[in-house]
Design an enzyme around this catalytic site. Structure first.
Site, PDB file in Angstrom:
ATOM      1  N   CYS A  90       3.566   8.602   0.840  1.00  0.00           N
ATOM      2  CA  CYS A  90       4.078   7.692   1.861  1.00  0.00           C
ATOM      3  C   CYS A  90       4.188   6.329   1.192  1.00  0.00           C
ATOM      4  O   CYS A  90       3.183   5.774   0.754  1.00  0.00           O
ATOM      5  CB  CYS A  90       3.106   7.661   3.040  1.00  0.00           C
TER       6      CYS A  90
ATOM      7  N   GLU B 232       0.833  -1.193   0.000  1.00  0.00           N
ATOM      8  CA  GLU B 232       0.000   0.000   0.000  1.00  0.00           C
ATOM      9  C   GLU B 232       0.871   1.247   0.000  1.00  0.00           C
ATOM     10  O   GLU B 232       1.987   1.254   0.516  1.00  0.00           O
ATOM     11  CB  GLU B 232      -0.923   0.018   1.217  1.00  0.00           C
TER      12      GLU B 232
ATOM     13  N   CYS C  82      -1.013   6.357   9.792  1.00  0.00           N
ATOM     14  CA  CYS C  82       0.166   5.641  10.309  1.00  0.00           C
ATOM     15  C   CYS C  82      -0.232   4.342  10.986  1.00  0.00           C
ATOM     16  O   CYS C  82      -1.108   4.325  11.841  1.00  0.00           O
ATOM     17  CB  CYS C  82       0.896   6.473  11.354  1.00  0.00           C
TER      18      CYS C  82
ATOM     19  N   CYS D 209       1.243  -1.979  15.906  1.00  0.00           N
ATOM     20  CA  CYS D 209       1.192  -1.651  14.466  1.00  0.00           C
ATOM     21  C   CYS D 209       0.489  -2.750  13.679  1.00  0.00           C
ATOM     22  O   CYS D 209       0.811  -3.935  13.813  1.00  0.00           O
ATOM     23  CB  CYS D 209       2.609  -1.447  13.924  1.00  0.00           C
TER      24      CYS D 209
ATOM     25  N   CYS E 168       5.791  -6.751   7.052  1.00  0.00           N
ATOM     26  CA  CYS E 168       6.952  -6.330   7.842  1.00  0.00           C
ATOM     27  C   CYS E 168       7.364  -7.483   8.741  1.00  0.00           C
ATOM     28  O   CYS E 168       6.525  -8.125   9.356  1.00  0.00           O
ATOM     29  CB  CYS E 168       6.578  -5.107   8.695  1.00  0.00           C
TER      30      CYS E 168
ATOM     31  N   CYS F 230       6.090  -4.882  16.054  1.00  0.00           N
ATOM     32  CA  CYS F 230       5.728  -3.848  17.022  1.00  0.00           C
ATOM     33  C   CYS F 230       4.279  -4.089  17.448  1.00  0.00           C
ATOM     34  O   CYS F 230       3.398  -4.278  16.606  1.00  0.00           O
ATOM     35  CB  CYS F 230       5.886  -2.467  16.405  1.00  0.00           C
TER      36      CYS F 230
HETATM   37  N1  SAH Z   1       9.248   0.544   9.998  1.00  0.00           N
HETATM   38  C1  SAH Z   1       9.494   1.966   9.924  1.00  0.00           C
HETATM   39  C2  SAH Z   1       8.652   2.650   8.862  1.00  0.00           C
HETATM   40  C3  SAH Z   1       7.162   2.689   9.165  1.00  0.00           C
HETATM   41  S1  SAH Z   1       6.771   4.305   9.675  1.00  0.00           S
HETATM   42  C4  SAH Z   1       9.281   2.582  11.289  1.00  0.00           C
HETATM   43  O1  SAH Z   1       8.695   1.934  12.143  1.00  0.00           O
HETATM   44  O2  SAH Z   1       9.731   3.716  11.514  1.00  0.00           O
HETATM   45  C5  SAH Z   1       5.199   4.134  10.381  1.00  0.00           C
HETATM   46  C6  SAH Z   1       5.111   4.884  11.695  1.00  0.00           C
HETATM   47  O3  SAH Z   1       3.790   4.738  12.242  1.00  0.00           O
HETATM   48  C7  SAH Z   1       6.063   4.306  12.721  1.00  0.00           C
HETATM   49  O4  SAH Z   1       6.552   5.334  13.546  1.00  0.00           O
HETATM   50  C8  SAH Z   1       5.125   3.405  13.501  1.00  0.00           C
HETATM   51  O5  SAH Z   1       5.635   3.084  14.764  1.00  0.00           O
HETATM   52  C9  SAH Z   1       3.889   4.242  13.554  1.00  0.00           C
HETATM   53  N2  SAH Z   1       2.681   3.493  13.886  1.00  0.00           N
HETATM   54  C10 SAH Z   1       2.512   2.159  13.834  1.00  0.00           C
HETATM   55  N3  SAH Z   1       1.253   1.841  14.198  1.00  0.00           N
HETATM   56  C11 SAH Z   1       0.625   2.994  14.476  1.00  0.00           C
HETATM   57  C12 SAH Z   1      -0.688   3.305  14.869  1.00  0.00           C
HETATM   58  N4  SAH Z   1      -1.594   2.362  15.024  1.00  0.00           N
HETATM   59  N5  SAH Z   1      -0.996   4.596  15.058  1.00  0.00           N
HETATM   60  C13 SAH Z   1      -0.087   5.572  14.839  1.00  0.00           C
HETATM   61  N6  SAH Z   1       1.167   5.335  14.443  1.00  0.00           N
HETATM   62  C14 SAH Z   1       1.527   4.047  14.266  1.00  0.00           C
END
Ligand code: SAH
Length: 331
Positions: free
Chosen positions: A97, A83, A324, A111, A104, A108
């Site tokens: 983006c 996406e 995000c 996420c 992935c 985390c």
């Molecule tokens: N793997 C990389 C690139 C992805 S960036 C990284 O983690 O930095 C996506 C961002 O959104 C990351 O900071 C991630 O931690 C954040 N994120 C993940 N789940 C989220 C959620 N449910 N709400 C808001 N931000 C989230």
């Protein structure tokens, strides 16, 4: 566009070396077909139209949010879902983006992408095709590697894509690579020459809580990552952006803000607080809730009082699961 395939086909057709550059220039301008590439011989245009698809990705679905955000779900040739998102801001900025991987491998806890099956690293062409998709809709000027996957685990392809992004109108200075804190990737980014912005998903100010939320912290502990970020700043003279997702009762208390301010140097880091976006409806909720606006404001104020530059990220595209952490294709 698969740039290697393009070069092979041009060589096979006995075309001069400069043709690949001509084709790419048109593609980067957002043309929708070879017919528009008017400085190529008609016969060659037809030949390429048959053999080299303008995009290596097929668009499966597209959705548009009330705020103008657009999300596209693509499939790669081997049916991997990815996406990408186009965000439109009131000041005219158009930011894309993009994803560096299908799914992935990291997990985390909060996420959605981590919940889907990991597919594979994307090629540089597949990364560029996400950008070109939106470039065909309108002019774009910013790019963040904040879609699916961990860009630092696929850094070679990511950097190759970055080299060509300026042809689409996106300079290196307006390109950001976000990482969970994959130290070898941060070091490699520091060592290369493009002035790309580094963003670090920190999310918890102490090792124990961070390991709970982000298992990758056991491999690359916070202290080591922060040192790699400081070294990046020393060598590149550019601030590192800290992403911090606000989880109610988990990492949003006053003492967390104080701890966070204590480990960050205001001259090196700028904090971006991210309101938590709920997991898309097709996924089992992980049990997290977003901090209230009041809690986010208190956290922001506590950091600001301590001299730490801090902003709150504007949420975009939540109604189409494009915000995000919401990117997670069902299949
Ligand atoms: N793997 C990389 C690139 C992805 S960036 C990284 O983690 O930095 C996506 C961002 O959104 C990351 O900071 C991630 O931690 C954040 N994120 C993940 N789940 C989220 C959620 N449910 N709400 C808001 N931000 C989230």
């Amino acid at each position: 566009m698969d740039l290697e395939l393009l070069e092979r086909e041009l060589a096979e057709a006995g075309e001069p070396g400069y043709r690949a550059g001509q084709v790419w220039e048109w593609a980067a301008k957002g043309v929708r077909g070879y017919g528009e590439m008017t400085n190529l011989p008609a016969e060659l245009r037809e030949r390429l139209a048959e053999r080299v698809p303008l995009s290596a990705l097929s668009v499966a679905t597209e959705s548009k949010a009330d705020d103008g955000t657009r999300k596209a779900l693509f499939h790669t040739y081997d049916e991997r879902p990815i996406e990408a998102v186009l965000m439109r801001f009131r000041d005219g900025r158009r930011s894309i983006c993009v994803s560096a991987q299908s799914g992935c491998p990291l997990t985390c806890a909060f996420c959605a992408t981590g919940q889907m099956k990991f597919g594979r690293n994307l090629t540089a062409s597949e990364i560029l095709d996400q950008a070109l998709h939106f470039r065909r809709i309108e002019a774009v000027d910013h790019c963040v590697f904040m879609g699916m996957g961990e860009p630092m685990m696929n850094l070679d392809a990511v950097l190759r894509a970055c080299e060509l992004l300026p042809d689409l109108g996106i300079t290196h200075r307006r390109t950001t690579i976000s990482t969970v804190g994959w130290v070898p990737g941060i070091e490699a980014l520091t060592a290369q020459q493009m002035p790309i912005r580094l963003a670090f998903s920190l999310h918890a100010p102490d090792e124990a809580l961070r390991s709970e939320l982000m298992p990758v912290n056991d491999r690359y502990p916070l202290a080591e990552v922060l040192e790699a970020c400081r070294e990046h700043h020393r060598r590149r003279r550019r601030k590192v952006f800290i992403e911090y997702v606000m989880l109610a009762g988990v990492n949003d208390r006053h003492e967390h803000a104080i701890q966070l301010a204590a480990i960050l140097d205001p001259k090196v880091f700028k904090v971006n607080l991210i309101p938590y976006n709920p997991a898309p409806t097709n996924l089992v909720p992980a049990g997290f809730e977003g901090s209230t606006p009041k809690a986010i404001e208190a956290f922001r104020a506590a950091l600001a009082e301590r001299g730490q530059p801090v902003t709150v990220r504007l949420t975009r595209g939540r109604d189409i699961d494009a915000a995000c952490g919401q990117l997670a294709a069902a299949n």
